[in-house]
Each structure stands twice: as C-alpha cells, then as structure tokens.
Design an enzyme around this catalytic site. Structure first.
Site, mmCIF file in Angstrom:
data_model
loop_
_atom_site.group_PDB
_atom_site.id
_atom_site.type_symbol
_atom_site.label_atom_id
_atom_site.label_comp_id
_atom_site.label_asym_id
_atom_site.label_seq_id
_atom_site.Cartn_x
_atom_site.Cartn_y
_atom_site.Cartn_z
ATOM 1 N N HIS A 19 0.800 -1.227 0.000
ATOM 2 C CA HIS A 19 0.000 0.000 0.000
ATOM 3 C C HIS A 19 0.829 1.271 0.000
ATOM 4 C CE1 HIS A 19 -3.444 -2.365 -0.357
ATOM 5 N NE2 HIS A 19 -3.168 -3.057 0.739
ATOM 6 N N ARG A 29 -0.129 -8.071 -8.170
ATOM 7 C CA ARG A 29 -1.466 -8.501 -8.613
ATOM 8 C C ARG A 29 -1.544 -8.497 -10.126
ATOM 9 N NH1 ARG A 29 -5.500 -8.480 -4.265
ATOM 10 N NH2 ARG A 29 -6.965 -8.932 -5.919
HETATM 11 N N1 PXP Z 1 -0.821 -12.467 3.744
HETATM 12 C C1 PXP Z 1 -1.341 -12.589 2.504
HETATM 13 C C2 PXP Z 1 -1.174 -13.888 1.796
HETATM 14 C C3 PXP Z 1 -2.000 -11.511 1.882
HETATM 15 O O1 PXP Z 1 -2.513 -11.656 0.648
HETATM 16 C C4 PXP Z 1 -2.082 -10.278 2.571
HETATM 17 C C5 PXP Z 1 -2.727 -9.107 1.904
HETATM 18 O O2 PXP Z 1 -1.989 -8.749 0.785
HETATM 19 C C6 PXP Z 1 -1.489 -10.189 3.839
HETATM 20 C C7 PXP Z 1 -0.889 -11.304 4.423
HETATM 21 C C8 PXP Z 1 -1.477 -8.929 4.616
HETATM 22 O O3 PXP Z 1 -2.770 -8.504 4.926
HETATM 23 P P1 PXP Z 1 -2.995 -7.055 5.483
HETATM 24 O O4 PXP Z 1 -2.563 -6.109 4.408
HETATM 25 O O5 PXP Z 1 -4.449 -7.006 5.782
HETATM 26 O O6 PXP Z 1 -2.136 -6.918 6.718
#
Ligand code: PXP
Length: 258
Positions: free
Chosen positions: A15, A50
């Site tokens: 992000h 992605r």
């Molecule tokens: N693990 C995996 C496999 C994910 O796809 C994500 C999201 O990209 C995350 C962990 C991390 O999730 P968050 O961004 O909600 O902390």
C-alpha cells in the site's frame, strides 16, 4: 528472546505503492519503505504483484529482488504469467494466493483441495527453482491436508475472519470461534510437518492472540502498518508491532513453562 522462539515479521509494502500510484510518479517509494521496515525489525518484505498491477509493479519486484537484503516473499496468483516472473527474480519465497479482479483485497483462502491439479505443477516448478512455496489457506483441515499433498513446505493461515470478528465485538463468540479455528489449524499444520505462517487484517489490537500461537513462526502484515504509519511514521509503527508480537509470544511461552 532466542532466535528459535522469535516470531518473524514480514512487512507487506503493497500500500506504499497504492499511494504512489494514486498520483503516478515515484513517491512514496516501496523500496524506501522496505529499508525502513528492515531497520525497524522486519525479518522479511512481502509484496503482492497482482494481475491488474493495482499497487506493486513489475519494476518494484525487480528492484526489491535486487536491492533489499531481507528475504523477499512474493505473493502471487497461480498463473503462468506470475510463475514466469517468480522464476525470473527468484524471491526467497512465493506465497500462492487466490485472486479475483473485483475483490478489494485477498478475501478468502486458496482452494488447495479443489485446485490440486492446477496448483501441483506450479508448486513443483517454484520448488525446483529453490523458491520456498507457501499456500495462503483458511485454517481448515481439508485445505491443510491438500497443502501437504501438494508438498508445499509452508502454509499461511488466513486471519481475516478472526480480525473482522475482533473488530465487530472484541471477545465475542465469533472472535473466540475464529481464534479456535486458527489454533486448531496451526496445530494441524505442525502435526503435518508444515511451517505455519499467518496474516491478513492484523492490527496492534488483534495481533497478540495470533502471536501467542506457538506453532506460528511468521506473521505477514501490511495494510494496518502502512495506514498507521501515516500517523506515527513507519519506523515506530513497525517497532511497536514487533514489540507487541514479541511480548505476546514471550507471555505465552512463559505461561506454558510456568
Ligand atoms: N498475507 C497474505 C497472503 C496476503 O494476501 C495479505 C494481503 O496482501 C497479507 C498477508 C497482509 O494482509 P494485510 O494487508 O491485511 O495486513
């Protein structure tokens, strides 16, 4: 805490790229975020390329693979396109995730059971290239058994349902039920000889009970850390997450040996 008992933190920097892409250009730079996270105690960097390239770009992956010192965990859909990219950059690890274009984030786990025939050659080719494969799955016995059949060495348990339940009503019945599923899933992973990771939706408030699960050796956390960094800075946000995880792990180990 000894290295063996230390829970690893993978910082997902997707992000940072989301904010950069809102304007185009180069700022803020995910690579700079990776370096700050490393200095603040991250054990690895995670990035999800992605299929629609909505945040991390191919160029980001190239730079991360080449320029950061920490292990890179590439999250990817199980497609030929992503496989070719992984084989080109050879990240330390590749985490196979389900991907639907219309979803805002990775909403559910991979169907390792139903997708065996499609996944098997991809897991094998990644493994043959020396890339540590993990499967992002729900903490479900059928999915864990399927991961074992696929010979993936690692599973990452999806903590999204637990985190959502926690946000709705801390300590509510749903939170406890989801925590119990994760606890049982982590135990089953260990019983099957699978290395157990966890992640999705974790925050300062809900990370503790996941960090306390003794079979879990790595957490991957992104959205909350990057969002919180707006207020507190990335360095101190990663440090606080690290400390929160370590404290929960130490307390859990202490109460078990007491
Ligand atoms: N693990 C995996 C496999 C994910 O796809 C994500 C999201 O990209 C995350 C962990 C991390 O999730 P968050 O961004 O909600 O902390």
């Amino acid at each position: 805490m000894s290295q063996a008992r230390r829970l690893r933190l993978g910082v997902n920097i997707d992000h940072v790229a989301t904010i950069r892409n809102a304007r185009g250009g180069r700022h803020p730079d995910p690579l700079r975020a990776a370096r700050i996270a490393a200095a603040a105690g991250a054990d690895g960097i995670t990035a999800h390329l992605r299929e629609d390239r909505r945040h991390i770009s191919d160029h980001d992956i190239e730079r991360l693979a080449r320029e950061i010192d920490l292990p890179l965990n590439l999250e990817m859909a199980a497609t030929e396109e992503m496989l070719a990219i992984a084989l080109r950059h050879r990240p330390h690890a590749a985490c196979l995730v389900p991907e639907r274009r219309e979803e805002r984030t990775t909403e559910g786990g991979l169907d390792a059971a139903g997708g065996h025939d499609h996944l098997a050659p991809i897991v094998d080719r990644l493994a043959a290239a020396g890339i540590r494969v993990s499967l992002f799955i729900a903490p479900d016995p059928a999915q864990l058994a399927a991961a074992k059949r696929l010979r993936a060495p690692v599973v990452e348990l999806h903590t999204g349902a637990y985190c959502e339940a926690f946000l709705d009503a801390a300590n509510g019945a749903a939170t406890l039920a989801e925590l119990e599923r994760l606890r049982a899933g982590a135990r089953e992973a260990a019983r099957l000889g699978l290395e157990c990771h966890a992640g999705h939706g974790l925050t300062f408030d809900c990370v503790g009970r996941i960090a306390a699960l003794p079979e879990v050796v790595e957490l991957n956390i992104g959205h909350f850390l990057i969002g919180e960094a707006i207020f507190g800075g990335l360095d101190s946000t990663v440090r606080r997450m690290r400390a929160t995880m370590d404290q929960a792990r130490s307390q859990a180990l202490g109460s078990r040996s007491a």
